[in-house]
Design a protein around this motif. Structure first.
Motif, PDB file in Angstrom:
ATOM      1  N   TYR A  41       0.821  -1.212   0.000  1.00 29.98           N
ATOM      2  CA  TYR A  41       0.000   0.000   0.000  1.00 29.98           C
ATOM      3  C   TYR A  41       0.859   1.268   0.000  1.00 29.98           C
ATOM      4  CZ  TYR A  41      -3.554  -3.414   1.152  1.00 29.98           C
ATOM      5  OH  TYR A  41      -4.378  -4.503   1.117  1.00 29.98           O
ATOM      6  N   GLU A 220     -12.593   0.359   0.614  1.00 29.98           N
ATOM      7  CA  GLU A 220     -11.921   0.406   1.914  1.00 29.98           C
ATOM      8  C   GLU A 220     -10.445   0.751   1.744  1.00 29.98           C
ATOM      9  OE1 GLU A 220     -12.741  -3.427   3.521  1.00 29.98           O
ATOM     10  OE2 GLU A 220     -14.795  -2.918   4.137  1.00 29.98           O
ATOM     11  N   GLU A 221      -9.825   0.223   0.692  1.00 26.44           N
ATOM     12  CA  GLU A 221      -8.422   0.547   0.427  1.00 26.44           C
ATOM     13  C   GLU A 221      -8.270   2.020   0.057  1.00 26.44           C
ATOM     14  OE1 GLU A 221      -6.823  -2.121  -2.470  1.00 26.44           O
ATOM     15  OE2 GLU A 221      -7.329  -3.909  -1.311  1.00 26.44           O
ATOM     16  N   GLU A 223     -10.142   4.471   1.116  1.00 25.12           N
ATOM     17  CA  GLU A 223     -10.297   5.257   2.338  1.00 25.12           C
ATOM     18  C   GLU A 223      -9.041   5.210   3.199  1.00 25.12           C
ATOM     19  OE1 GLU A 223     -13.758   3.842   4.312  1.00 25.12           O
ATOM     20  OE2 GLU A 223     -15.146   4.529   2.749  1.00 25.12           O
ATOM     21  N   ALA A 224      -8.263   4.126   3.071  1.00 23.08           N
ATOM     22  CA  ALA A 224      -7.054   3.978   3.882  1.00 23.08           C
ATOM     23  C   ALA A 224      -5.858   4.726   3.304  1.00 23.08           C
ATOM     24  CB  ALA A 224      -6.706   2.493   4.021  1.00 23.08           C
TER      25      ALA A 224
END
Length: 330
Positions: A41, A220-221, A223-224
């Motif tokens: 990430y 979700e990724e 938002e992270a």
């Protein structure tokens, strides 16, 4: 400063080694952190990536390098936008959904579905002032698009309807051989036009439940991820609040942010964007969301600050290669 996903920047390393260059040394010279490249990430500044590519171009041409990135980079089949595409009903649907998630690849609306000379096309543009390192990235993006078309549909002999690149220093014959068609040079934005049959062909791996799961994971990724530059976020917030009232002009935004219009334009330019591009971004994101929620087309047009329904129609065709009605009806 725009970023790209570390998993995308990591493709630079095998290319450097293949060209006989010290990949670790180049990372140090351009300020790319090797630990970040191993982070699933992680994010790398786009300018550092472009500096690395400039060094590679001293050893080869843009066409060869772009095709090398596309055909020899680390496999990305399990990246969530790719999984969303795998589970989509058609390529058109898959591209539309994946491009909404493209910040997982890199900042900015680099990919888009559009109409070019009457044909449906995937377009690509690197954010920021044009430089030589953009050329291999454009070749890579178009090559990967064609590989996705062939791989997802099984149409292994698929040839583009048309191909366009802003520039290509050399080896255009290599590009013509790979794509099966000569590129048109001098266009504003790189594009690969595809047949309607290819875009609307069913994807054998389509699965509605899996698609929903993968999209949820991708959201979700997103938002992270680290927040995009505060200025861009503040501009988008201002535009979003002013669209329906028709009060979202550049001067009003600059005033709300306590700066001159010239300063706002300069700071956005430093970030590789423009005020008009940010208005377009907000409208595009909201159009997709509102129409998929099933809202009336006239209502969506008004919420996006359009004075007439026809303006929304033209915008949706430009953004998604689909009409508002087609987006709303799924």
């Amino acid at each position: 400063m725009p970023d790209i996903a570390a998993r995308m920047a990591k493709r630079l390393l095998p290319a450097a080694r293949a060209l006989g260059l010290d990949d670790v040394g180049l990372c140090r010279a351009t300020g790319i952190d090797l630990v970040t490249l191993e982070d699933a990430y992680g994010r790398v500044e786009l300018d550092r990536t472009l500096d690395f590519i400039d060094a590679l171009l001293a050893k080869t041409d843009a066409a060869s390098l772009g095709l090398m990135f596309a055909t020899t980079g680390p496999p990305d089949a399990y990246h969530t936008p790719a999984l969303v595409m795998l589970a989509s009903e058609t390529l058109r649907d898959g591209f539309t959904r994946a491009f909404e998630l493209q910040r997982l690849w890199g900042d900015g609306d680099r990919f888009a579905l559009a109409t070019v000379d009457g044909a449906s096309a995937v377009t690509f543009q690197v954010p920021g002032t044009r430089r030589a390192a953009h050329e291999p990235l454009e070749v890579c993006a178009l090559a990967e698009t064609l590989l996705a078309v062939r791989g997802l549909t099984g149409r292994m002999d698929e040839v583009p309807v048309a191909l366009g690149l802003p520039s290509l220093g050399a080896a255009s014959e290599m590009v013509s051989s790979f794509f099966g068609i000569a590129p048109r040079l001098g266009v504003d934005r790189a594009f690969i036009a595809l047949s309607a049959d290819a875009l609307d062909a069913p994807i054998p791996t389509a699965h509605a439940l899996f698609q929903s799961i993968f999209e949820k994971q991708a959201r979700e990724e997103l938002e992270a991820l680290p927040a995009e530059d505060d200025l861009v976020a503040r501009v988008r917030d201002f535009v979003g609040r002013g669209l329906a009232a028709g009060s979202f002009g550049l001067e009003r935004c600059a005033g709300a942010l306590a700066m001159s219009t010239r300063t706002l334009e300069r700071r956005l330019s430093d970030l590789g964007t423009t005020y008009a591009a940010e208005v377009e971004h907000v409208r595009k994101e909201r159009a997709s969301r509102f129409l998929r929620e099933g809202r009336p087309i006239d209502e969506v047009a008004a919420l996006l600050g359009y004075s007439e329904r026809a303006s929304l129609h033209r915008a949706c065709v430009r953004w998604f290669d689909r009409t508002p009605g087609q987006l709303r009806d799924g």
